[in-house]
Scaffold this active site. Structure first.
Site, PDB file in Angstrom:
ATOM      1  N   ASP A  59       0.858  -1.183   0.000  1.00 49.94           N
ATOM      2  CA  ASP A  59       0.000   0.000   0.000  1.00 49.94           C
ATOM      3  C   ASP A  59       0.900   1.242   0.000  1.00 49.94           C
ATOM      4  OD1 ASP A  59      -3.198   0.471   1.188  1.00 49.94           O
ATOM      5  OD2 ASP A  59      -1.814   2.168   1.005  1.00 49.94           O
ATOM      6  N   LEU A  60       0.505   2.228  -0.782  1.00 49.57           N
ATOM      7  CA  LEU A  60       1.334   3.447  -0.874  1.00 49.57           C
ATOM      8  C   LEU A  60       1.348   4.241   0.420  1.00 49.57           C
ATOM      9  CD1 LEU A  60       0.393   4.480  -4.510  1.00 49.57           C
ATOM     10  CD2 LEU A  60       2.682   3.872  -3.711  1.00 49.57           C
ATOM     11  N   ALA A  83      -2.363   5.848  -7.240  1.00 46.30           N
ATOM     12  CA  ALA A  83      -2.783   7.171  -6.730  1.00 46.30           C
ATOM     13  C   ALA A  83      -4.266   7.149  -6.411  1.00 46.30           C
ATOM     14  CB  ALA A  83      -2.545   8.256  -7.790  1.00 46.30           C
ATOM     15  N   GLN A  84      -4.715   8.092  -5.579  1.00 47.53           N
ATOM     16  CA  GLN A  84      -6.142   8.455  -5.555  1.00 47.53           C
ATOM     17  C   GLN A  84      -6.236   9.395  -6.748  1.00 47.53           C
ATOM     18  OE1 GLN A  84      -9.219   9.572  -6.013  1.00 47.53           O
ATOM     19  NE2 GLN A  84      -8.760  11.446  -4.887  1.00 47.53           N
ATOM     20  N   SER A  85      -6.738   8.905  -7.867  1.00 46.07           N
ATOM     21  CA  SER A  85      -6.556   9.616  -9.142  1.00 46.07           C
ATOM     22  C   SER A  85      -7.775  10.418  -9.581  1.00 46.07           C
ATOM     23  CB  SER A  85      -6.206   8.605 -10.237  1.00 46.07           C
ATOM     24  OG  SER A  85      -7.353   7.857 -10.583  1.00 46.07           O
ATOM     25  N   SER A 127       0.956  14.798 -13.832  1.00 44.63           N
ATOM     26  CA  SER A 127      -0.328  15.053 -14.498  1.00 44.63           C
ATOM     27  C   SER A 127      -0.467  16.489 -14.987  1.00 44.63           C
ATOM     28  CB  SER A 127      -1.438  14.768 -13.469  1.00 44.63           C
ATOM     29  OG  SER A 127      -2.661  15.283 -13.914  1.00 44.63           O
ATOM     30  N   GLU A 129      -2.955  18.086 -14.528  1.00 46.10           N
ATOM     31  CA  GLU A 129      -3.680  18.789 -13.451  1.00 46.10           C
ATOM     32  C   GLU A 129      -2.730  19.675 -12.640  1.00 46.10           C
ATOM     33  OE1 GLU A 129      -7.085  19.049 -12.269  1.00 46.10           O
ATOM     34  OE2 GLU A 129      -7.255  18.504 -14.366  1.00 46.10           O
ATOM     35  N   TYR A 150      -5.892  17.157  -5.529  1.00 44.37           N
ATOM     36  CA  TYR A 150      -5.207  16.165  -6.376  1.00 44.37           C
ATOM     37  C   TYR A 150      -4.026  16.829  -7.109  1.00 44.37           C
ATOM     38  CZ  TYR A 150      -4.284  13.175 -10.440  1.00 44.37           C
ATOM     39  OH  TYR A 150      -3.666  12.410 -11.409  1.00 44.37           O
ATOM     40  N   LYS A 154      -0.067  15.969  -6.729  1.00 41.22           N
ATOM     41  CA  LYS A 154       0.768  15.536  -7.862  1.00 41.22           C
ATOM     42  C   LYS A 154       1.984  16.450  -8.019  1.00 41.22           C
ATOM     43  CE  LYS A 154      -0.940  11.834  -9.850  1.00 41.22           C
ATOM     44  NZ  LYS A 154      -0.176  10.587  -9.869  1.00 41.22           N
TER      45      LYS A 154
HETATM   46  P1  NAP Z   1      -6.573   4.561 -11.886  1.00 42.30           P
HETATM   47  O1  NAP Z   1      -7.209   3.706 -12.941  1.00 42.30           O
HETATM   48  O2  NAP Z   1      -7.436   5.275 -10.929  1.00 42.30           O
HETATM   49  O3  NAP Z   1      -5.552   3.640 -11.080  1.00 42.30           O
HETATM   50  C1  NAP Z   1      -5.018   4.041  -9.857  1.00 42.30           C
HETATM   51  C2  NAP Z   1      -4.407   2.833  -9.186  1.00 42.30           C
HETATM   52  O4  NAP Z   1      -3.856   3.237  -7.926  1.00 42.30           O
HETATM   53  C3  NAP Z   1      -5.385   1.693  -8.891  1.00 42.30           C
HETATM   54  O5  NAP Z   1      -4.783   0.475  -9.236  1.00 42.30           O
HETATM   55  C4  NAP Z   1      -5.565   1.790  -7.381  1.00 42.30           C
HETATM   56  O6  NAP Z   1      -5.875   0.578  -6.748  1.00 42.30           O
HETATM   57  C5  NAP Z   1      -4.167   2.246  -6.971  1.00 42.30           C
HETATM   58  N1  NAP Z   1      -4.151   2.777  -5.610  1.00 42.30           N
HETATM   59  C6  NAP Z   1      -4.972   3.694  -5.075  1.00 42.30           C
HETATM   60  N2  NAP Z   1      -4.666   3.895  -3.764  1.00 42.30           N
HETATM   61  C7  NAP Z   1      -3.633   3.057  -3.487  1.00 42.30           C
HETATM   62  C8  NAP Z   1      -2.896   2.785  -2.319  1.00 42.30           C
HETATM   63  N3  NAP Z   1      -3.164   3.388  -1.155  1.00 42.30           N
HETATM   64  N4  NAP Z   1      -1.904   1.874  -2.372  1.00 42.30           N
HETATM   65  C9  NAP Z   1      -1.632   1.229  -3.535  1.00 42.30           C
HETATM   66  N5  NAP Z   1      -2.302   1.443  -4.677  1.00 42.30           N
HETATM   67  C10 NAP Z   1      -3.296   2.352  -4.663  1.00 42.30           C
HETATM   68  O7  NAP Z   1      -5.611   5.646 -12.562  1.00 42.30           O
HETATM   69  P2  NAP Z   1      -5.024   5.715 -14.055  1.00 42.30           P
HETATM   70  O8  NAP Z   1      -5.931   6.542 -14.873  1.00 42.30           O
HETATM   71  O9  NAP Z   1      -4.606   4.377 -14.488  1.00 42.30           O
HETATM   72  O10 NAP Z   1      -3.744   6.617 -13.814  1.00 42.30           O
HETATM   73  C11 NAP Z   1      -2.493   6.064 -13.451  1.00 42.30           C
HETATM   74  C12 NAP Z   1      -1.657   7.134 -12.792  1.00 42.30           C
HETATM   75  O11 NAP Z   1      -1.440   8.215 -13.705  1.00 42.30           O
HETATM   76  C13 NAP Z   1      -2.294   7.759 -11.561  1.00 42.30           C
HETATM   77  O12 NAP Z   1      -1.241   8.094 -10.684  1.00 42.30           O
HETATM   78  C14 NAP Z   1      -2.941   9.023 -12.096  1.00 42.30           C
HETATM   79  O13 NAP Z   1      -3.069   9.962 -11.062  1.00 42.30           O
HETATM   80  C15 NAP Z   1      -1.931   9.424 -13.140  1.00 42.30           C
HETATM   81  N6  NAP Z   1      -2.434  10.195 -14.279  1.00 42.30           N
HETATM   82  C16 NAP Z   1      -3.517   9.732 -14.982  1.00 42.30           C
HETATM   83  C17 NAP Z   1      -3.935  10.433 -16.109  1.00 42.30           C
HETATM   84  C18 NAP Z   1      -5.103   9.956 -16.919  1.00 42.30           C
HETATM   85  O14 NAP Z   1      -5.637  10.739 -17.718  1.00 42.30           O
HETATM   86  N7  NAP Z   1      -5.494   8.696 -16.796  1.00 42.30           N
HETATM   87  C19 NAP Z   1      -3.236  11.583 -16.523  1.00 42.30           C
HETATM   88  C20 NAP Z   1      -2.129  11.998 -15.787  1.00 42.30           C
HETATM   89  C21 NAP Z   1      -1.720  11.290 -14.669  1.00 42.30           C
HETATM   90  P3  NAP Z   1      -7.392   0.170  -6.374  1.00 42.30           P
HETATM   91  O15 NAP Z   1      -7.950  -0.490  -7.587  1.00 42.30           O
HETATM   92  O16 NAP Z   1      -7.208  -0.753  -5.223  1.00 42.30           O
HETATM   93  O17 NAP Z   1      -8.112   1.427  -6.022  1.00 42.30           O
HETATM   94  O1  F7E Z   2     -13.114  15.225 -15.726  1.00 44.90           O
HETATM   95  C1  F7E Z   2     -15.895  17.527 -16.447  1.00 44.90           C
HETATM   96  C2  F7E Z   2     -15.017  17.806 -15.245  1.00 44.90           C
HETATM   97  O2  F7E Z   2     -13.016  13.440 -14.003  1.00 44.90           O
HETATM   98  C3  F7E Z   2     -12.876  15.836 -16.973  1.00 44.90           C
HETATM   99  C4  F7E Z   2      -7.711  12.023 -14.221  1.00 44.90           C
HETATM  100  O3  F7E Z   2      -7.227  10.923 -14.934  1.00 44.90           O
HETATM  101  O4  F7E Z   2      -7.152  13.525 -15.993  1.00 44.90           O
HETATM  102  C5  F7E Z   2      -8.229  13.064 -15.200  1.00 44.90           C
HETATM  103  O5  F7E Z   2      -8.786  14.135 -14.449  1.00 44.90           O
HETATM  104  C6  F7E Z   2     -13.717  17.080 -17.128  1.00 44.90           C
HETATM  105  C7  F7E Z   2     -13.685  18.027 -15.929  1.00 44.90           C
HETATM  106  O6  F7E Z   2     -11.017  13.916 -15.501  1.00 44.90           O
HETATM  107  C8  F7E Z   2     -18.635  15.454 -15.319  1.00 44.90           C
HETATM  108  O7  F7E Z   2     -15.517  18.925 -14.514  1.00 44.90           O
HETATM  109  C9  F7E Z   2     -18.387  17.245 -16.499  1.00 44.90           C
HETATM  110  O8  F7E Z   2     -13.610  19.328 -16.409  1.00 44.90           O
HETATM  111  O9  F7E Z   2     -12.967  12.808 -16.425  1.00 44.90           O
HETATM  112  P1  F7E Z   2     -12.586  13.758 -15.379  1.00 44.90           P
HETATM  113  P2  F7E Z   2      -9.995  15.024 -14.988  1.00 44.90           P
HETATM  114  O10 F7E Z   2     -10.523  15.771 -13.838  1.00 44.90           O
HETATM  115  O11 F7E Z   2      -9.569  15.817 -16.172  1.00 44.90           O
HETATM  116  C10 F7E Z   2      -6.067  14.129 -15.285  1.00 44.90           C
HETATM  117  C11 F7E Z   2      -5.002  14.522 -16.280  1.00 44.90           C
HETATM  118  C12 F7E Z   2      -5.570  13.268 -14.166  1.00 44.90           C
HETATM  119  O12 F7E Z   2      -4.390  13.317 -13.817  1.00 44.90           O
HETATM  120  C13 F7E Z   2      -6.595  12.593 -13.346  1.00 44.90           C
HETATM  121  O13 F7E Z   2      -6.017  11.509 -12.618  1.00 44.90           O
HETATM  122  O14 F7E Z   2     -15.072  16.676 -17.245  1.00 44.90           O
HETATM  123  N1  F7E Z   2     -17.151  16.841 -16.126  1.00 44.90           N
HETATM  124  N2  F7E Z   2     -19.318  16.412 -16.018  1.00 44.90           N
HETATM  125  C14 F7E Z   2     -17.267  15.725 -15.402  1.00 44.90           C
HETATM  126  N3  F7E Z   2     -16.337  14.938 -14.825  1.00 44.90           N
HETATM  127  C15 F7E Z   2     -16.766  13.835 -14.154  1.00 44.90           C
HETATM  128  N4  F7E Z   2     -15.849  13.022 -13.604  1.00 44.90           N
HETATM  129  N5  F7E Z   2     -18.115  13.552 -14.037  1.00 44.90           N
HETATM  130  C16 F7E Z   2     -19.091  14.319 -14.587  1.00 44.90           C
HETATM  131  O15 F7E Z   2     -20.266  14.036 -14.473  1.00 44.90           O
END
Ligand code: NAP
Ligand code: F7E
Length: 325
Positions: A59-60, A83-85, A127, A129, A150, A154
């Site tokens: 666990d992280l 991450a809590q992503s 990210s 973000e 978040y 990050k």
């Molecule tokens: P994701 O699907 O939400 O995966 C996050 C992972 O982190 C899950 O496997 C989760 O496990 C694990 N995790 C959460 N809390 C943990 C803890 N306390 N200890 C160990 N593991 C834990 O995210 P993703 O979209 O694949 O993204 C991967 C990474 O890239 C994340 O760090 C995210 O913040 C970053 N990121 C994502 C994006 C994007 O657009 N997808 C863009 C930029 C950066 P559980 O299944 O147990 O919850």
């Molecule tokens: O929101 C809008 C919301 O939650 C995108 C993560 O992977 O990318 C992701 O973060 C946009 C926002 O992603 C809803 O307000 C409208 O403007 O899909 P999202 P995110 O916040 O961009 C970054 C790069 C990461 O690093 C993060 O881990 O969509 N929006 N209506 C909504 N968003 C959600 N979730 N739900 C709605 O109903």
């Protein structure tokens, strides 16, 4: 030739599972995944990898569990994707988000340092973000302005990664990735909410989707393209920071247009309800990335156009829901 060992935190998340697929397909990697304890046994994103990867418990938030995982795996490369992503959730759980998303990176770095093998390479999932309110086109030099717990977490992880590179001479990469999505995306993120909702409407299982701000724009790419970029960063002589992005931005409305068009619906207005509970205290309205550095140094470029990404996601949800119907 003996295989390289990669340890992935967040193995059962979207990116973790795609990265495992990518490394296994190369044929020269043994993949270890860090998974935290959970009540249900099933992890759909990695079900197809049973017997092909080794899962380690950890666990992280637990320093010793990370050290044990590093000792057990003896990795060449560590990808910190855990991450809590979910940005929205970070306002309701700011402390947990800071602990896992921010300090989690520090704990992995410390576990590597404590283990003492200076050849271990580290990747941090940074990210867009972190850029938050900046607006305009952003690259590695753009000043950060995170605007969620978040994003702030990050940014800490990004800077501690750079700090360990500079203070301890570690190979520590920070990949500043703009939004990337896939058919394995969590259901609370807007793209999956839309693809799942459109599939349900198409199959007669729902009559609307509730969303928040439809005017936000994101630079959306396809996750399998992005995990290749992560690996490319780790193969360089020196560690550095790189942006991965498509260089195109689309609004939520554009995503809705494409998703509904896939099932033959042109006017989707009657299927969308807006609900204030999905609005954020501070919104990142616009994100657009410039990945020139990754293109020039790594030779990386995204392969999947926006329209194809949307179609892949809607098609997959129609298939999943049809199977379960
Ligand atoms: P994701 O699907 O939400 O995966 C996050 C992972 O982190 C899950 O496997 C989760 O496990 C694990 N995790 C959460 N809390 C943990 C803890 N306390 N200890 C160990 N593991 C834990 O995210 P993703 O979209 O694949 O993204 C991967 C990474 O890239 C994340 O760090 C995210 O913040 C970053 N990121 C994502 C994006 C994007 O657009 N997808 C863009 C930029 C950066 P559980 O299944 O147990 O919850
Ligand atoms: O929101 C809008 C919301 O939650 C995108 C993560 O992977 O990318 C992701 O973060 C946009 C926002 O992603 C809803 O307000 C409208 O403007 O899909 P999202 P995110 O916040 O961009 C970054 C790069 C990461 O690093 C993060 O881990 O969509 N929006 N209506 C909504 N968003 C959600 N979730 N739900 C709605 O109903």
């Amino acid at each position: 030739m003996s295989k390289k060992r990669a340890l992935i935190t967040g193995i059962n998340g979207m990116d973790g599972s795609h990265l495992a697929d990518f490394l296994l397909a190369r044929g020269d990697y043994e993949v270890f995944g860090l998974e935290r304890r959970k009540a249900t046994y099933y992890s759909p994103n990695i079900a197809h990898l049973a017997g092909k990867i080794t899962l380690l418990k950890g666990d992280l938030s637990d320093q010793n569990s990370l050290l044990r995982a590093i000792k057990e795996c003896e990795p060449h490369e560590v990808y910190n994707l855990g991450a809590q992503s979910f940005v929205g959730e970070s306002w309701s759980m700011p402390e947990q988000t800071s602990d896992i998303t921010g300090l989690g990176a520090l704990r992995v770095l410390e576990a590597i340092r404590e283990h003492g093998n200076k050849d271990i390479k580290f990747y941090q999932a940074s990210s867009s973000e972190m850029l938050g309110k900046k607006g305009g086109v952003a690259n590695e030099e753009t000043t950060f302005y995170p605007c969620s717990p978040y994003g702030v977490s990050k940014l800490y992880a990004h800077w501690i990664t750079k700090n360990y590179r500079e203070s301890h001479g570690m190979f520590a990469v920070s990949g500043i990735l703009f939004n990337h999505e896939s058919e394995r995306r969590g259901h609370e993120f807007v793209t999956r909410k839309i693809s799942d909702g459109v599939a349900k409407i198409h199959l007669g299982l729902a009559d609307h989707i509730s969303l928040g701000n439809l005017d936000a724009s994101r630079d959306w790419g396809y996750a399998p393209d992005y995990v290749e970029g992560m690996w490319m960063m780790m193969q360089q002589e020196k560690s550095d920071d790189y942006v991965l992005a498509t260089g195109e931005t689309h609004s939520i409305r554009d995503f809705l247009d494409n998703a509904f068009n896939y099932v033959g619906i042109q006017d989707w207005s009657k299927y969308i309800k807006t609900d204030p509970k999905f609005l954020r205290p501070v919104e990142v309205s616009y994100l657009l990335g410039d990945a020139s550095k990754a293109r020039n140094i790594l030779g990386w470029k995204p392969k999947t156009p926006f329209k194809d990404l949307v179609n892949i996601m809607v098609k997959n949800d129609i298939k999943l829901l049809s199977q379960n119907k």
